[in-house]
Scaffold this active site. Structure first.
Site, short mmCIF file in Angstrom:
data_model
loop_
_atom_site.label_atom_id
_atom_site.label_comp_id
_atom_site.label_asym_id
_atom_site.label_seq_id
_atom_site.Cartn_x
_atom_site.Cartn_y
_atom_site.Cartn_z
N ILE A 1 7.46 1.66 9.50
CA ILE A 1 6.35 1.13 10.30
C ILE A 1 6.47 -0.40 10.44
O ILE A 1 6.53 -1.10 9.43
CB ILE A 1 4.98 1.45 9.63
N LYS B 1 2.86 -3.08 -2.53
CA LYS B 1 2.76 -3.19 -1.07
C LYS B 1 1.46 -3.92 -0.68
O LYS B 1 1.45 -4.73 0.26
CB LYS B 1 2.82 -1.80 -0.44
N1 HSE Z 1 7.66 6.40 -3.26
C1 HSE Z 1 7.16 5.80 -2.08
C2 HSE Z 1 6.24 6.76 -1.34
C3 HSE Z 1 8.22 5.35 -1.12
O1 HSE Z 1 6.02 7.88 -1.78
O2 HSE Z 1 5.73 6.36 -0.30
C4 HSE Z 1 8.86 4.07 -1.55
O3 HSE Z 1 7.96 3.02 -1.55
#
Ligand code: HSE
Length: 433
Positions: A139, A208
């Site tokens: 994205i 994030k």
């Molecule tokens: N493990 C993460 C998820 C992906 O399930 O979105 C990597 O950041």
């Protein structure tokens, strides 16, 4: 005859799920990506841990276990770091920058802990640092925040940025599964790791959230600034209660400006109305909902993980950096001028759903309501289902601070007539008028 393009040599650190896709797509679309970049993109070296693993479609002559030799190679112009983890990725990226190389990385954990050091090093050396793939995979969300929306005033970001937990919660919602069963399904499909802690406890989403908050609010934000709760306590009953209220439970990463211009950044499960655009984000998909003063509401949706989707974001960065290298330009630097403070979760007001198992006898509802009133928490709705001996009480509050809510819950749990406080879950995404 057209003039040959200048050569631009690329080294990749890591050849796992993402790295192998970056390499393959770079090789497959080399001609076109080179034309778009204005430079002949040459994949020169790939650092791997084990040379013996067969890698279909990748020339073994490109592989080396000596990652330092790649980041110090004077012939290489651009480093793609897709090995993950903090070390040795941090050390290698800094060494690459020191050696005058621009860097494209997908490493959220590294950026959310040492982002400032990487930016400072890149700034001092006059090279690019791009990391679109670090948040929500394919994205495009970081470049929109860094560039497209930089003329606006972002006020809030609410994202589903972890595919594993979104898959688990979707299965609980749609198939009535319990948490353990849904987690097992996610593991069988390869979404969740055998140790799923980073996903289900919200660590991945917190990294994030820190990156999103930093970019949106022009402030250095690290993972440790993020308040975090995972989804392990969410039960099938919670999901059913949410359904009965026409809501759905999602793990949200929220970054918002408080009325006193601080940043609230948090990851926790929350009920959102089924009418909210994020409620329609199912399975392992990700989406980021942005609110900005002039633009209003925007939503970015797509695949948040996986080799090819993540490689798409990485290669977008590679072309952007390559264009800069050929034109002598540089991308945006770190923007931390606002230096806002991080608000404690204690000060943040949200709505809550509290589910109680109480004795079914006169005066209980009044006593429960009094506990909320004593702590100055205003009740929006109450739903009671009497079962004779006991009853289920579901209370939804108006906006209340975490602190006041915690005191209320403590008070409730000490009452003789309250058998158990079954769950306390935030409610988000409701328009407050
Ligand atoms: N493990 C993460 C998820 C992906 O399930 O979105 C990597 O950041």
């Amino acid at each position: 005859m057209s003039t040959p393009l200048p050569k631009l040599r690329i080294g990749i650190l890591g050849c796992g799920v993402v790295g192998s896709q970056v390499a393959k797509q770079l090789l497959r679309h080399r001609q076109e990506l080179s034309t778009r970049s204005g430079a002949e993109l040459i994949l020169t070296k790939i650092a791997v841990r084990d040379l013996k693993i067969p890698r279909e479609g990748i020339d073994p002559g490109l592989l080396t276990t000596d990652s330092k030799s790649i980041v110090t190679d004077p012939e290489i112009d651009l480093i793609v770091e897709v090995m993950g983890g903090i070390e040795p990725a941090r050390e290698l990226i800094l060494l690459a920058i020191e050696n005058g190389k621009s860097v494209v990385t997908a490493n959220k954990a590294l950026l959310a802990t040492h982002g400032a050091d990487l930016y400072s090093a890149a700034d001092a050396r006059g090279v690019d640092l791009y990391y679109e793939a670090a948040v929500a995979g394919a994205i495009p969300i970081l470049r929109p925040l860094r560039e497209s929306l930089v003329g606006d005033h972002v006020t809030r970001i609410m994202g589903i940025v972890n595919g594993t937990t979104n898959y688990i919660l979707t299965k609980m919602d749609e198939d009535g599964l319990g948490f353990d069963e849904a987690l097992e399904g996610a593991q069988n499909l390869g979404y969740a790791e055998s140790d799923p802690t980073a996903d289900i406890e919200g660590f991945d989403a917190a990294a994030k959230a820190a990156i999103l908050a930093g970019l949106a609010f022009h402030t250095r934000v690290t993972s440790t600034d993020v308040y975090r709760e995972g989804i392990t306590e969410i039960t099938a009953t919670d999901v059913a209660v949410a359904q009965s209220m026409n809501h759905v439970i999602k793990l949200l990463a929220i970054a918002e400006l408080t009325p006193d211009d601080r940043i609230s950044v948090r990851v926790h499960p929350a009920l959102i109305p089924r009418t909210h655009p994020l409620a329609s984000v199912r399975n392992a998909y990700n989406a980021v909902f942005v609110e900005a003063e002039a633009a209003g509401e925007l939503m970015f949706y797509g695949r948040g993980a996986g080799g090819a989707p993540t490689a798409s974001a990485v290669l977008g960065d590679v072309v952007a950096v390559a264009r800069h290298l050929t034109s002598g330009a540089l991308g945006p630097r770190e923007s931390d001028y606002a230096d806002r403070n991080i608000a404690s979760i204690d000060d943040i007001k949200t709505q809550y759903l509290i589910r109680l198992d109480v004795a079914d006898k006169p005066g209980v509802l009044a006593a429960v309501a009094q506990a909320f009133a004593t702590e100055n928490v205003s009740i929006q709705t109450v739903r009671q289902s009497g079962r004779g001996v006991d009853a289920e009480l579901i209370v939804v509050t108006h906006g209340a601070s975490e602190h006041a809510l915690a005191l209320t819950v403590k008070r409730l749990s000490q009452m003789d007539t309250v058998r158990t406080v079954e769950s306390v879950i935030r409610v988000e995404g409701v328009v407050q008028r």
